[in-house]
Design an enzyme around this catalytic site. Sequence first.
Site, PDB file in Angstrom:
ATOM      1  N   SER A 231      31.426 -47.509  31.433  1.00 33.78           N
ATOM      2  CA  SER A 231      30.544 -48.082  30.417  1.00 33.78           C
ATOM      3  C   SER A 231      31.042 -49.478  30.077  1.00 33.78           C
ATOM      4  O   SER A 231      32.231 -49.772  30.222  1.00 33.78           O
ATOM      5  CB  SER A 231      30.576 -47.236  29.148  1.00 33.78           C
ATOM      6  OG  SER A 231      31.841 -47.375  28.512  1.00 33.78           O
ATOM      7  N   ASP A 232      30.127 -50.348  29.643  1.00 34.19           N
ATOM      8  CA  ASP A 232      30.606 -51.570  29.015  1.00 34.19           C
ATOM      9  C   ASP A 232      31.349 -51.108  27.759  1.00 34.19           C
ATOM     10  O   ASP A 232      31.161 -49.979  27.286  1.00 34.19           O
ATOM     11  CB  ASP A 232      29.458 -52.519  28.678  1.00 34.19           C
ATOM     12  CG  ASP A 232      29.976 -53.936  28.417  1.00 34.19           C
ATOM     13  OD1 ASP A 232      31.207 -54.108  28.250  1.00 34.19           O
ATOM     14  OD2 ASP A 232      29.158 -54.874  28.381  1.00 34.19           O
ATOM     15  N   TRP A 233      32.181 -51.981  27.245  1.00 38.67           N
ATOM     16  CA  TRP A 233      33.076 -51.576  26.157  1.00 38.67           C
ATOM     17  C   TRP A 233      32.287 -51.176  24.908  1.00 38.67           C
ATOM     18  O   TRP A 233      31.741 -52.005  24.201  1.00 38.67           O
ATOM     19  CB  TRP A 233      34.058 -52.707  25.868  1.00 38.67           C
ATOM     20  CG  TRP A 233      35.334 -52.613  26.670  1.00 38.67           C
ATOM     21  CD1 TRP A 233      36.599 -52.701  26.162  1.00 38.67           C
ATOM     22  CD2 TRP A 233      35.498 -52.393  28.074  1.00 38.67           C
ATOM     23  NE1 TRP A 233      37.530 -52.532  27.178  1.00 38.67           N
ATOM     24  CE2 TRP A 233      36.885 -52.344  28.353  1.00 38.67           C
ATOM     25  CE3 TRP A 233      34.612 -52.198  29.143  1.00 38.67           C
ATOM     26  CZ2 TRP A 233      37.391 -52.129  29.639  1.00 38.67           C
ATOM     27  CZ3 TRP A 233      35.114 -51.992  30.422  1.00 38.67           C
ATOM     28  CH2 TRP A 233      36.487 -51.958  30.650  1.00 38.67           C
ATOM     29  N   GLY A 234      32.177 -49.879  24.694  1.00 36.46           N
ATOM     30  CA  GLY A 234      31.443 -49.385  23.531  1.00 36.46           C
ATOM     31  C   GLY A 234      29.996 -49.053  23.824  1.00 36.46           C
ATOM     32  O   GLY A 234      29.205 -48.868  22.901  1.00 36.46           O
ATOM     33  N   ALA A 235      29.612 -48.947  25.106  1.00 39.19           N
ATOM     34  CA  ALA A 235      28.208 -48.685  25.429  1.00 39.19           C
ATOM     35  C   ALA A 235      27.847 -47.198  25.386  1.00 39.19           C
ATOM     36  O   ALA A 235      26.686 -46.842  25.559  1.00 39.19           O
ATOM     37  CB  ALA A 235      27.864 -49.257  26.802  1.00 39.19           C
TER      38      ALA A 235
END
Length: 751
Positions: A231-235
């Site tokens: 995931s993108d950071w925090g997605a």
Amino acid sequence: MILEKIRELVAQMTLEEKAAMCSGADFWHTEAVERLGIPASMVSDGPHGLRKQDEKADHLGANESIKAVCFPAGCGTAASFNRELLTQMGEVLGNECQAEGISVILGPAVNIKRSPLCGRNFEYYSEDPLVATEIAGALIKGIQSKNVGTSIKHFLANNQETRRLSSDSRIDERTLNEIYLAAFEGAVKKQKPWTVMCSYNRINGIYAAQNHEYLTKTLRDKWGFDGYVMSDWGAVNNRVEDLKAGLDLEMPTSLGANDKLIVEAVQNGTLDEKIVDTAVERILNIVFRYEENRDKNAVWDKDKDHEMARKVAQETIVLLKNEDVLPLDEKADIVFIGKYAKEPRYQGGGSSHINSFKITSAMDIVSEMSNITYAQGFQDEEDKTDEKLLAEAVEAAKKAKAAVIFAGLPDAFESEGFDRKHMSMPDCQNELIEKVAEVQPNTIVVLHNGSPVEMPWVNKVKGIVEAYLSGQAVGGAVCDILFGKVNPSAKLPETFPLKLEDNPSYLSYFGEGDMVEYREGIFVGYRYYDKKKMDVLFPFGHGLSYTTFEYSNLNVDKEKIKDTDTMTVSVDVTNTGKMAGKEVVQLYVADRKSTVIRPVKELRDFAKVELAPGETKTVSFVLDKRAFAYYSVKIHDWHVETGEFDILIGKSSRDIVLSKTVTVESTVKIPFTYTTDTTVGDVMEEPRAWELAKKFMGKGIFGVDERNLKDEDDAAAQMAKYTPLRGPVSFQGGVSMADVQRLVDELNALE
Ligand code: BGC
């Protein structure tokens, strides 16, 4: 490690261990399982240098990273149109990762430049998916050749920073396939990135992280991706559903909260443990691929890599305008004006920000040349004219033989995290350029920016050099171009519109709340400007050289092919000037006649060739079905319509120098279902259907003789053509709807 062994390891892991493996141990590491010999693996940004945070990484990942080498950002590297160069740059980055113990570098970022306003355009490559995917692929090839992974990002349709964590990109199927997916497709299929990073946003209502359609059906089933998706950071917003959709690794870490949800879901039967096993398998496969190919002898020679950064920058700087003013005479009295001559803006802000171990400015390069003076001209902290600095610059310009203004966008104007509000440069810089140009006929502007700017002074200066954000060695590369030590060879991977309002996404960019409709559809960048026949400031593919190139002998190996065949196109390019140089040969394809709405032409391949003065080289391209195809929403696949296509060879999208017409024959028939609403004109397209229909309709249709039906100037014929098959029921009499239905059934029964 072979899959069997990985499976054995997974079989020995507890459910809790497996759930934990599906998210980061901290901001940059995957989990380790010491008892099984599974090491933690470090990932780092990327992609134009290493942003490796040291062991003290804070939770937000915001503290300083180690000293590193900043290469040109994506905006510039794409302008090189040079695959080999990008592969070489990738090899250097891969080696840096090996030296620093990094298993995956987080990039390249291929999102399409839908609008010049996207704050992250500096990291992205192009408005054209072919350029984006080819440049990304070349970089991936280089990095991965050093046994280090990449993470092509941000998948999918993440084209603005405004509300980037919640926005919903609403895009039709054809546009997604032709533009936004295509930016990833070539690189994923050909270069097999070890990982893919999914974006924050939603796509047609479903978060990228939860989107089975794209994470699994497209990425894995259609394109054959076999690495892990992070995931993108925090997605991550729903860990269990995300896992089911195909999101293997959550980054950075929910500190155990989401791992618990995975365990619970398996225990209560709402998540099949096999899905967890598969995700862990994929992650471990990459962890061990890296571990087992560690290059313990890798040495990071930063000075050497700085020189590589300069070499790359030399090819990322686009000569936009040159009225006999460049290259400059090294002996002449020249003034360098503008803060960026001393403190260049060479990279963008946000997660890709590199802590450069050294920066070379243009003034550093000319420090020993007493004929070159300097005037600061403007402050870049605030957009306010400093009258004293302005007056000094104008005075210095008056006395010199030429003035070079180092201008561009300040950091505060473009960055990850927010979008630009307009396309202008700071007023104080525009004013400086105008005032200097008033007193100095030989004024040249060197621009430092990650995305197009408006240039109200374009006709008042003799030279414009687009340096983009060209990395920490930018000063050297710019001077190489200014003084003719290097012949410029970069081309614009995006259109510079005259003004922001001309951009096709202008009316719907940013969206309404979270809803962002991509209303321009496939007409992104030049696909739009060409179709609308609009004037632009500088077209896609434009870039000048200090030499001249001529093109001849455009040939194809076959003038007619089936869509299952390939066609080889060749063209001769000659350097007709006096200086050695490189040329980007651009091949566009135009469908002459189509039943679907298509762009005037589309870039289908490009090549960069180096030529000595007088030298000729033959450049060849192999075109396959995709070069002629559009994405059909009827068959959910690429399709070519039988007919004629123009092969166009250009120096830019607006400077086509040679063309040839070829024929492609389709081997695929798009199924057509007749209904009582099918028009007479559509039936006429199929000879056998038309024979049947004619019998049914009798001699004439609305009194129009059959021979005239195709006459486009005959008004009655036009009316008849657009009449549905049920028309005769109301207009002719003597036939019923049941009769029409019988005809329709017969038509549908035809082979
Ligand atoms: C960015 C990614 C980046 C990640 C890690 C995110 O905010 O969108 O591009 O790789 O942070 O720094």
